[in-house]
Design a protein around this motif. Structure first.
Motif, PDB file in Angstrom:
ATOM      1  N   LEU A  71      14.920  13.463  71.780  1.00  0.00           N
ATOM      2  CA  LEU A  71      16.310  13.494  72.241  1.00  0.00           C
ATOM      3  C   LEU A  71      17.151  12.525  71.430  1.00  0.00           C
ATOM      4  CD1 LEU A  71      15.880  13.756  76.109  1.00  0.00           C
ATOM      5  CD2 LEU A  71      16.736  15.531  74.553  1.00  0.00           C
ATOM      6  N   GLU A  72      18.254  13.021  70.875  1.00  0.00           N
ATOM      7  CA  GLU A  72      19.196  12.185  70.128  1.00  0.00           C
ATOM      8  C   GLU A  72      20.181  11.585  71.127  1.00  0.00           C
ATOM      9  OE1 GLU A  72      22.207  14.229  67.845  1.00  0.00           O
ATOM     10  OE2 GLU A  72      22.392  12.573  66.445  1.00  0.00           O
ATOM     11  N   GLU A  73      20.078  10.273  71.326  1.00  0.00           N
ATOM     12  CA  GLU A  73      20.870   9.603  72.367  1.00  0.00           C
ATOM     13  C   GLU A  73      22.241   9.178  71.874  1.00  0.00           C
ATOM     14  OE1 GLU A  73      19.353   8.530  75.449  1.00  0.00           O
ATOM     15  OE2 GLU A  73      17.199   8.562  75.020  1.00  0.00           O
ATOM     16  N   LEU A  77      22.657   6.262  65.739  1.00  0.00           N
ATOM     17  CA  LEU A  77      21.265   5.846  65.536  1.00  0.00           C
ATOM     18  C   LEU A  77      20.555   6.602  64.406  1.00  0.00           C
ATOM     19  CD1 LEU A  77      20.110   5.406  69.259  1.00  0.00           C
ATOM     20  CD2 LEU A  77      20.512   3.604  67.571  1.00  0.00           C
ATOM     21  N   LYS A  78      21.328   7.319  63.562  1.00  0.00           N
ATOM     22  CA  LYS A  78      20.722   8.147  62.512  1.00  0.00           C
ATOM     23  C   LYS A  78      19.722   7.360  61.657  1.00  0.00           C
ATOM     24  CE  LYS A  78      22.716  12.340  62.731  1.00  0.00           C
ATOM     25  NZ  LYS A  78      23.437  12.079  63.936  1.00  0.00           N
ATOM     26  N   ALA A  79      20.108   6.176  61.199  1.00  0.00           N
ATOM     27  CA  ALA A  79      19.237   5.388  60.313  1.00  0.00           C
ATOM     28  C   ALA A  79      17.935   5.041  61.031  1.00  0.00           C
ATOM     29  CB  ALA A  79      19.947   4.120  59.853  1.00  0.00           C
ATOM     30  N   ARG A 114      26.658  27.110  57.014  1.00  0.00           N
ATOM     31  CA  ARG A 114      26.475  27.676  58.362  1.00  0.00           C
ATOM     32  C   ARG A 114      26.441  29.194  58.300  1.00  0.00           C
ATOM     33  NH1 ARG A 114      28.551  24.627  62.906  1.00  0.00           N
ATOM     34  NH2 ARG A 114      29.482  26.530  63.704  1.00  0.00           N
ATOM     35  N   THR A 115      25.817  29.802  59.287  1.00  0.00           N
ATOM     36  CA  THR A 115      25.894  31.251  59.434  1.00  0.00           C
ATOM     37  C   THR A 115      27.306  31.597  59.900  1.00  0.00           C
ATOM     38  OG1 THR A 115      23.564  31.381  60.031  1.00  0.00           O
ATOM     39  CG2 THR A 115      24.961  33.243  60.694  1.00  0.00           C
ATOM     40  N   PRO A 116      28.008  32.489  59.169  1.00  0.00           N
ATOM     41  CA  PRO A 116      29.392  32.774  59.538  1.00  0.00           C
ATOM     42  C   PRO A 116      29.511  33.522  60.867  1.00  0.00           C
ATOM     43  CG  PRO A 116      28.695  34.123  57.658  1.00  0.00           C
ATOM     44  CD  PRO A 116      27.576  33.168  57.940  1.00  0.00           C
ATOM     45  N   ALA A 117      30.652  33.335  61.510  1.00  0.00           N
ATOM     46  CA  ALA A 117      31.069  34.159  62.655  1.00  0.00           C
ATOM     47  C   ALA A 117      30.161  34.114  63.873  1.00  0.00           C
ATOM     48  CB  ALA A 117      31.262  35.607  62.211  1.00  0.00           C
ATOM     49  N   ILE A 118      29.404  33.023  64.033  1.00  0.00           N
ATOM     50  CA  ILE A 118      28.724  32.871  65.327  1.00  0.00           C
ATOM     51  C   ILE A 118      28.722  31.409  65.745  1.00  0.00           C
ATOM     52  CG2 ILE A 118      26.390  32.809  64.292  1.00  0.00           C
ATOM     53  CD1 ILE A 118      25.590  34.321  67.017  1.00  0.00           C
ATOM     54  N   SER A 119      29.039  31.193  67.006  1.00  0.00           N
ATOM     55  CA  SER A 119      29.006  29.841  67.549  1.00  0.00           C
ATOM     56  C   SER A 119      28.794  29.926  69.051  1.00  0.00           C
ATOM     57  CB  SER A 119      30.312  29.111  67.253  1.00  0.00           C
ATOM     58  OG  SER A 119      31.355  29.687  68.021  1.00  0.00           O
TER      59      SER A 119
HETATM   60  N1  C2G Z   1      24.868  26.047  62.789  1.00  0.00           N
HETATM   61  C1  C2G Z   1      24.813  26.993  61.773  1.00  0.00           C
HETATM   62  N2  C2G Z   1      25.514  28.163  61.901  1.00  0.00           N
HETATM   63  C2  C2G Z   1      26.251  28.404  62.999  1.00  0.00           C
HETATM   64  C3  C2G Z   1      26.309  27.463  64.036  1.00  0.00           C
HETATM   65  C4  C2G Z   1      25.595  26.270  63.905  1.00  0.00           C
HETATM   66  O1  C2G Z   1      24.154  26.796  60.745  1.00  0.00           O
HETATM   67  N3  C2G Z   1      26.937  29.551  63.057  1.00  0.00           N
HETATM   68  C5  C2G Z   1      24.130  24.784  62.623  1.00  0.00           C
HETATM   69  C6  C2G Z   1      25.047  23.562  62.593  1.00  0.00           C
HETATM   70  O2  C2G Z   1      25.612  23.404  61.306  1.00  0.00           O
HETATM   71  C7  C2G Z   1      24.100  22.450  62.960  1.00  0.00           C
HETATM   72  C8  C2G Z   1      23.072  23.157  63.866  1.00  0.00           C
HETATM   73  O3  C2G Z   1      23.266  24.556  63.703  1.00  0.00           O
HETATM   74  O4  C2G Z   1      23.442  21.957  61.805  1.00  0.00           O
HETATM   75  C9  C2G Z   1      23.289  22.790  65.321  1.00  0.00           C
HETATM   76  O5  C2G Z   1      24.622  23.071  65.663  1.00  0.00           O
HETATM   77  P1  C2G Z   1      25.268  22.420  66.960  1.00  0.00           P
HETATM   78  O6  C2G Z   1      24.402  22.671  68.127  1.00  0.00           O
HETATM   79  O7  C2G Z   1      26.696  22.791  67.014  1.00  0.00           O
HETATM   80  O8  C2G Z   1      25.083  20.886  66.617  1.00  0.00           O
HETATM   81  P2  C2G Z   1      26.157  19.752  66.710  1.00  0.00           P
HETATM   82  O9  C2G Z   1      26.794  19.774  68.057  1.00  0.00           O
HETATM   83  O10 C2G Z   1      26.970  19.787  65.482  1.00  0.00           O
HETATM   84  O11 C2G Z   1      25.214  18.481  66.758  1.00  0.00           O
HETATM   85  O12 C2G Z   1      23.933  14.312  65.199  1.00  0.00           O
HETATM   86  C10 C2G Z   1      24.597  15.464  64.915  1.00  0.00           C
HETATM   87  C11 C2G Z   1      24.798  16.318  66.098  1.00  0.00           C
HETATM   88  O13 C2G Z   1      23.813  16.163  67.074  1.00  0.00           O
HETATM   89  C12 C2G Z   1      24.904  17.746  65.641  1.00  0.00           C
END
Ligand code: C2G
Length: 129
Positions: A71-73, A77-79, A114-119
């Protein structure tokens, strides 16, 4: 063995998430994924994730391309995480381009398109109507 590290919330898991994890895994031999906690997500995006951190990590852990999940808190804390998990390379989506260049003295840093057109937001909108 070359260790790859990546981070994300991975809420409402979709194919964009799968593809970046598979592409990240291809950079090395082991893939470690930092999954954002619910608290970090709420602080960052102003709303809680749809799926809890337990559920999101369970999904990520089950993927064949993933070897280890934590879990990323905190974004700060990346380093720490890079050193704790012995990462050779940090891979992130290019929505983070340039944001993690300061860690290039600790490990390689790469940004993937990123993969286009999906979120997650788009999926939520689609279901809402
Ligand atoms: N992603 C992708 N293509 C998409 C949507 C997301 O390649 N259409 C990738 C993002 O670029 C990211 C990963 O999927 O690398 C996770 O996306 P998110 O869940 O939106 O992550 P985020 O909220 O940006 O969290 O410490 C950094 C954060 O925890 C990253």
């Amino acid at each position: 063995a070359k260790k790859v590290l990546t981070f994300g919330t991975f809420d409402v898991f979709h194919v964009g998430h799968l593809r970046i994890l598979e592409r990240a895994a291809a950079f090395g031999d082991r893939l470690v994924v930092g999954v954002s906690t619910d608290a970090l997500n709420e602080a960052k995006k102003g709303r809680p994730p749809v799926y809890s951190e337990g559920e999101r990590s369970e999904i990520i852990r089950a993927l064949s391309c993933v070897d280890e999940v934590f879990l990323e808190e905190s974004l700060e804390l990346k380093a720490d995480y890079i050193q704790r998990y012995g990462a050779d390379i940090l891979v992130m989506g290019d929505d983070w381009k340039g944001k993690f260049d300061q860690f290039s003295d600790l490990c390689e840093v790469a940004y993937l398109p990123r993969t286009p057109a999906i979120s997650t937001t788009e999926v939520i909108e689609k279901i809402r109507v």
